[in-house]
Design a protein around this motif. Structure first.
Motif, short mmCIF file in Angstrom:
data_model
loop_
_atom_site.label_atom_id
_atom_site.label_comp_id
_atom_site.label_asym_id
_atom_site.label_seq_id
_atom_site.Cartn_x
_atom_site.Cartn_y
_atom_site.Cartn_z
N ASP A 135 -1.35 1.26 15.28
CA ASP A 135 -0.53 2.43 14.98
C ASP A 135 -0.04 2.38 13.54
O ASP A 135 -0.03 3.40 12.83
CB ASP A 135 0.67 2.51 15.93
N ALA A 136 0.38 1.19 13.08
CA ALA A 136 0.83 1.05 11.69
C ALA A 136 -0.31 1.32 10.71
O ALA A 136 -0.12 1.98 9.69
CB ALA A 136 1.41 -0.35 11.46
N LEU A 137 -1.51 0.83 11.03
CA LEU A 137 -2.67 1.06 10.17
C LEU A 137 -3.02 2.54 10.11
O LEU A 137 -3.26 3.09 9.02
CB LEU A 137 -3.88 0.26 10.65
N LEU A 138 -3.04 3.19 11.26
CA LEU A 138 -3.39 4.61 11.31
C LEU A 138 -2.37 5.48 10.57
O LEU A 138 -2.74 6.46 9.93
CB LEU A 138 -3.53 5.07 12.76
N SER A 139 -1.11 5.12 10.67
CA SER A 139 -0.07 5.91 9.99
C SER A 139 0.16 5.43 8.56
O SER A 139 1.02 5.95 7.86
CB SER A 139 1.24 5.85 10.78
N GLN A 140 -0.63 4.44 8.13
CA GLN A 140 -0.54 3.85 6.79
C GLN A 140 0.87 3.35 6.49
O GLN A 140 1.38 3.50 5.38
CB GLN A 140 -1.02 4.84 5.74
N LYS A 141 1.48 2.75 7.50
CA LYS A 141 2.83 2.20 7.35
C LYS A 141 2.70 0.71 7.04
O LYS A 141 2.37 -0.08 7.92
CB LYS A 141 3.61 2.41 8.64
N SER A 142 2.93 0.36 5.78
CA SER A 142 2.83 -1.04 5.39
C SER A 142 3.81 -1.32 4.26
O SER A 142 4.39 -0.40 3.68
CB SER A 142 1.40 -1.39 4.97
N TYR A 143 3.95 -2.59 3.96
CA TYR A 143 4.92 -3.06 2.98
C TYR A 143 4.22 -4.03 2.04
O TYR A 143 3.30 -4.74 2.45
CB TYR A 143 6.09 -3.76 3.69
N PRO A 144 4.67 -4.12 0.79
CA PRO A 144 4.03 -5.05 -0.14
C PRO A 144 4.26 -6.50 0.29
O PRO A 144 5.31 -6.83 0.85
CB PRO A 144 4.69 -4.75 -1.48
N THR A 145 3.29 -7.35 0.00
CA THR A 145 3.43 -8.76 0.37
C THR A 145 4.51 -9.45 -0.46
O THR A 145 4.91 -10.57 -0.12
CB THR A 145 2.10 -9.52 0.21
N THR A 146 5.00 -8.80 -1.49
CA THR A 146 6.06 -9.39 -2.30
C THR A 146 7.37 -9.54 -1.53
O THR A 146 8.28 -10.21 -2.02
CB THR A 146 6.30 -8.57 -3.58
N ILE A 147 7.47 -8.95 -0.34
CA ILE A 147 8.68 -9.16 0.46
C ILE A 147 8.77 -10.61 0.94
O ILE A 147 9.83 -11.07 1.32
CB ILE A 147 8.79 -8.19 1.66
N PHE A 148 7.64 -11.31 0.91
CA PHE A 148 7.64 -12.72 1.29
C PHE A 148 7.94 -13.55 0.05
O PHE A 148 7.24 -13.46 -0.96
CB PHE A 148 6.29 -13.14 1.89
#
Length: 155
Positions: A135-148
């Motif tokens: 669902d996240a992939l389909l809705s293009q809901k993601s965050y930059p890896t810099t949050i780690f």
């Protein structure tokens, strides 16, 4: 009192994306025989999550990936009754050649993102969490890896 049969697992997985398709692997493990999943595995002691994710993709598929984003962190009780914290990343291929290790992986396939829902829950390992990731992939809901944050060193 802690039940010794219940374990905590720190796990990483990666959606390898190419031409609007995602790579799925079919596992050949006694605990997940014939189940589709993302390239994934446990974080080794002292290992950084981002390095673990890239390593697992390389070990299971032969591909080198650059991790671009994350869909998030997922907490769930696995099919084996383990408590799991899963870090899921989105990666793009930067090298290597697709090959599967027949000991742990019996098949791989590129699937169009909009065709993921054609699979049944029984075909996936831990289907509830995979459906959330899809669902996240389909809705293009993601965050930059810099949050780690960079791994701290006690030395």
């Amino acid at each position: 009192m802690c039940d010794p049969l219940k374990r905590h697992r720190l796990v990483v997985s990666v959606s390898v994306i190419k031409d609007n398709e995602v790579l799925l692997i079919k596992e050949n493990k006694p605990t997940a025989f014939n189940k589709w999943n993302f390239p994934s595995g446990r974080v080794e002691h002292g290992e950084d999550n981002l390095n673990a994710a890239s390593r697992e993709v390389k070990e299971e598929t032969g591909l080198d990936v650059e991790l671009l984003n994350t869909t998030g962190i997922y907490y769930f009780v696995s099919d084996l009754n383990d408590q799991v914290i899963l870090f899921h990343f989105i990666g793009e291929i930067v090298g290597g050649t697709l090959r599967i290790d027949n000991e742990e992986i019996i098949d791989s396939k590129w699937v169009k993102l909009n065709e993921i829902n054609n699979f049944t829950n029984l075909e996936f390992r831990n289907s509830m969490v995979l459906k959330q990731i899809f669902d996240a992939l389909l809705s293009q809901k993601s965050y930059p890896t810099t949050i780690f944050k960079e791994q701290l060193n006690n030395r």
